[in-house]
Design a protein around this motif. Structure first.
Motif, PDB file in Angstrom:
ATOM      1  N   THR A   1      47.095 -53.978  13.679  1.00 20.05           N
ATOM      2  CA  THR A   1      47.871 -55.123  14.158  1.00 20.05           C
ATOM      3  C   THR A   1      47.108 -56.417  13.881  1.00 20.05           C
ATOM      4  O   THR A   1      45.887 -56.387  13.680  1.00 20.05           O
ATOM      5  CB  THR A   1      48.127 -55.006  15.665  1.00 20.05           C
ATOM      6  OG1 THR A   1      46.877 -55.079  16.355  1.00 20.05           O
ATOM      7  CG2 THR A   1      48.818 -53.685  15.998  1.00 20.05           C
ATOM      8  N   PRO A   2      47.798 -57.568  13.870  1.00 13.36           N
ATOM      9  CA  PRO A   2      47.105 -58.849  13.688  1.00 13.36           C
ATOM     10  C   PRO A   2      45.994 -59.059  14.710  1.00 13.36           C
ATOM     11  O   PRO A   2      44.939 -59.600  14.383  1.00 13.36           O
ATOM     12  CB  PRO A   2      48.226 -59.887  13.830  1.00 13.36           C
ATOM     13  CG  PRO A   2      49.460 -59.160  13.392  1.00 13.36           C
ATOM     14  CD  PRO A   2      49.274 -57.744  13.871  1.00 13.36           C
TER      15      PRO A   2
ATOM     16  N   SER B   1      45.186 -62.020   7.554  1.00 10.40           N
ATOM     17  CA  SER B   1      45.725 -62.752   8.708  1.00 10.40           C
ATOM     18  C   SER B   1      46.977 -63.540   8.349  1.00 10.40           C
ATOM     19  O   SER B   1      47.687 -64.011   9.242  1.00 10.40           O
ATOM     20  CB  SER B   1      44.668 -63.712   9.274  1.00 10.40           C
ATOM     21  OG  SER B   1      44.307 -64.691   8.312  1.00 10.40           O
ATOM     22  N   ASP B   2      47.258 -63.688   7.067  1.00  7.81           N
ATOM     23  CA  ASP B   2      48.460 -64.387   6.617  1.00  7.81           C
ATOM     24  C   ASP B   2      49.520 -63.343   6.260  1.00  7.81           C
ATOM     25  O   ASP B   2      49.314 -62.533   5.353  1.00  7.81           O
ATOM     26  CB  ASP B   2      48.142 -65.253   5.395  1.00  7.81           C
ATOM     27  CG  ASP B   2      49.354 -66.064   4.956  1.00  7.81           C
ATOM     28  OD1 ASP B   2      50.268 -65.486   4.329  1.00  7.81           O
ATOM     29  OD2 ASP B   2      49.391 -67.272   5.223  1.00  7.81           O
ATOM     30  N   PRO B   3      50.662 -63.304   6.983  1.00  9.82           N
ATOM     31  CA  PRO B   3      51.659 -62.245   6.751  1.00  9.82           C
ATOM     32  C   PRO B   3      52.116 -62.138   5.299  1.00  9.82           C
ATOM     33  O   PRO B   3      52.257 -61.035   4.770  1.00  9.82           O
ATOM     34  CB  PRO B   3      52.814 -62.649   7.678  1.00  9.82           C
ATOM     35  CG  PRO B   3      52.178 -63.473   8.752  1.00  9.82           C
ATOM     36  CD  PRO B   3      51.056 -64.217   8.074  1.00  9.82           C
ATOM     37  N   GLU B   4      52.346 -63.275   4.643  1.00 15.76           N
ATOM     38  CA  GLU B   4      52.830 -63.234   3.264  1.00 15.76           C
ATOM     39  C   GLU B   4      51.752 -62.688   2.325  1.00 15.76           C
ATOM     40  O   GLU B   4      52.027 -61.839   1.465  1.00 15.76           O
ATOM     41  CB  GLU B   4      53.274 -64.623   2.818  1.00 15.76           C
ATOM     42  CG  GLU B   4      54.511 -65.138   3.546  1.00 15.76           C
ATOM     43  CD  GLU B   4      54.969 -66.470   3.008  1.00 15.76           C
ATOM     44  OE1 GLU B   4      54.365 -66.958   2.033  1.00 15.76           O
ATOM     45  OE2 GLU B   4      55.944 -67.027   3.557  1.00 15.76           O
TER      46      GLU B   4
ATOM     47  N   ARG C   1      49.256 -60.800   3.147  1.00 15.22           N
ATOM     48  CA  ARG C   1      49.009 -59.391   3.457  1.00 15.22           C
ATOM     49  C   ARG C   1      50.080 -58.511   2.833  1.00 15.22           C
ATOM     50  O   ARG C   1      49.780 -57.445   2.265  1.00 15.22           O
ATOM     51  CB  ARG C   1      48.968 -59.186   4.966  1.00 15.22           C
ATOM     52  CG  ARG C   1      48.667 -57.740   5.362  1.00 15.22           C
ATOM     53  CD  ARG C   1      48.603 -57.567   6.865  1.00 15.22           C
ATOM     54  NE  ARG C   1      48.293 -56.194   7.226  1.00 15.22           N
ATOM     55  CZ  ARG C   1      48.214 -55.734   8.467  1.00 15.22           C
ATOM     56  NH1 ARG C   1      48.377 -56.579   9.500  1.00 15.22           N
ATOM     57  NH2 ARG C   1      47.934 -54.471   8.711  1.00 15.22           N
ATOM     58  N   GLN C   2      51.344 -58.938   2.917  1.00 16.69           N
ATOM     59  CA  GLN C   2      52.419 -58.159   2.312  1.00 16.69           C
ATOM     60  C   GLN C   2      52.230 -58.042   0.803  1.00 16.69           C
ATOM     61  O   GLN C   2      52.385 -56.966   0.218  1.00 16.69           O
ATOM     62  CB  GLN C   2      53.772 -58.806   2.625  1.00 16.69           C
ATOM     63  CG  GLN C   2      54.955 -58.007   2.080  1.00 16.69           C
ATOM     64  CD  GLN C   2      56.276 -58.683   2.407  1.00 16.69           C
ATOM     65  OE1 GLN C   2      56.322 -59.894   2.624  1.00 16.69           O
ATOM     66  NE2 GLN C   2      57.353 -57.921   2.439  1.00 16.69           N
TER      67      GLN C   2
END
Length: 370
Positions: free
Chosen positions: A15-16, A55-58, A60-61
């Motif tokens: 999780t973050p 930590s950056d959702p984009e 990380r994806q």
């Protein structure tokens, strides 16, 4: 390239919050101010880069799908044939497409812990903070060279930062590129390094950073000062400075959100008859009216004497919990007066009161915050 999840020591479904906790733990262990070793410095860079990506959702994806930051490269999880050849036959370290590496790199971030009083939280504070970080070398101004000299083009790679070699493979002769070992991929060499910084373009020094800390901060909060961290190699851009706040406990007041809490001891006669008293607050004395018949656990509110929110302008309140003090030592005359009062008032015998949620919550909150 190291796997970012392995660098932080977390699973791929972390999780973050788990990623953040892992980064904080490693950053405290590896930060140059705590661990000056060269290996720790390199690991700190890896840990910071891994955290920036995960930590950056984009990002990380994109990383999980094998994007630009993935250890597998390529938009589909694999790079082109050039990447495959580099993996098996060398390469990397220099610039792609024959471009040399730049000596200028971004500096590392710095973390400083600052302790504040509760009054600083209410009104904000100005601090001059001493920071021990890398700063620009005044002798060479980041050029890494002795004054009057300059880098020269590498006579091995002729400024490309790479050298080519032919490798015989099952596919035939394959020409590959590798970083030039003479110039380390920079394309230039420095024959006369600056004596002040040993050719690094920066030196370690203690400097003062002036900071305006806003009202409303709390323990554990980190304030970011962009560009106030250490200067990068060869005079590269500064990293950021982070201030981690700790709020010291106050002997009289405690905090509940944007409100301040305090306890006022009231004598039994004042609780019965009522009184007006003057109490101290963090921004001056204030009059407080104690109404007749006040009970222990009652809370009196003084508007606008609390904390200014971090992102707001309207201050919270000062909430004062009442504690009626029962005398423990009476002389004969005082006891006689109390006994006479008890007979005339015909007070009922002690008993359990009916449960009342509001009263219970008030007492619970006062004891919890007291």
């Amino acid at each position: 390239m190291a796997d970012h999840y392995e660098v932080l020591g977390v699973s791929r479904d972390a999780t973050p919050d788990q990623i953040k906790k892992a980064y904080r733990r490693l950053a405290r262990e590896l930060h140059p101010d705590v661990n000056p070793g060269a290996d720790a410095s390199e690991r700190f860079k890896l840990v910071t880069h891994a955290y920036d990506v995960l930590s950056d959702p984009e990002q990380r994806q994109r990383y999980d799908m094998g994007g630009d930051n993935s250890p597998f490269g390529g938009a589909q999880g694999f790079g082109g044939f050039g990447d495959i050849f580099e993996t098996f036959f060398g390469g990397g370290g220099g610039g792609r497409g024959g471009r040399p590496r730049s000596r200028r790199e971004r500096g590392q971030d710095a973390l400083v812990r600052v302790t504040l009083d509760l009054g600083d939280v209410v009104f904000g504070a100005h601090r001059d903070i001493e920071v021990d970080t890398a700063v620009l070398c005044e002798t060479c101004q980041g050029s890494c060279c002795q004054p009057g000299t300059q880098p020269v083009t590498c006579d091995i790679c002729h400024g490309s930062g790479q050298v080519q070699r032919t490798v015989r493979s099952l596919l035939g002769n394959v020409v590959t590129s590798q970083p030039c070992t003479t110039c380390q991929g920079y394309g230039t060499t420095i024959p006369y390094p600056c004596a002040s910084c040993q050719g690094q373009g920066r030196v370690r020094s203690r400097r003062t950073v002036s900071v305006d800390i806003p009202a409303g901060v709390e323990s554990g909060l980190r304030l970011q000062l962009p560009g106030s961290g250490e200067v990068g190699p060869a005079g590269g851009p500064n990293g950021d400075l982070y201030l981690e706040v700790t709020v010291a406990a106050h002997e009289t007041f405690s905090r509940d959100g944007d409100d301040l809490l305090a306890t006022l001891e009231v004598s039994m006669p004042d609780a019965i008859l009522g009184t007006t008293t003057r109490i101290a607050s963090l921004d001056g004395d204030v009059d407080l009216e104690v109404r007749p018949g006040i009970q222990s656990g009652d809370v009196l509110t003084i508007k606008g004497r609390g904390i200014t929110p971090l992102r707001g302008t309207q201050r919270g309140d000062l909430r004062v919990g009442i504690q009626v003090v029962t005398p423990t030592r009476l002389d004969a005359k005082q006891r006689a007066l109390i006994e006479d009062f008890a007979k005339k008032s015909k007070a009922p015998a002690p008993r359990l009161a009916e449960f009342h949620q509001g009263m219970f919550s008030k007492l619970r909150d006062r004891f919890r915050n007291g």
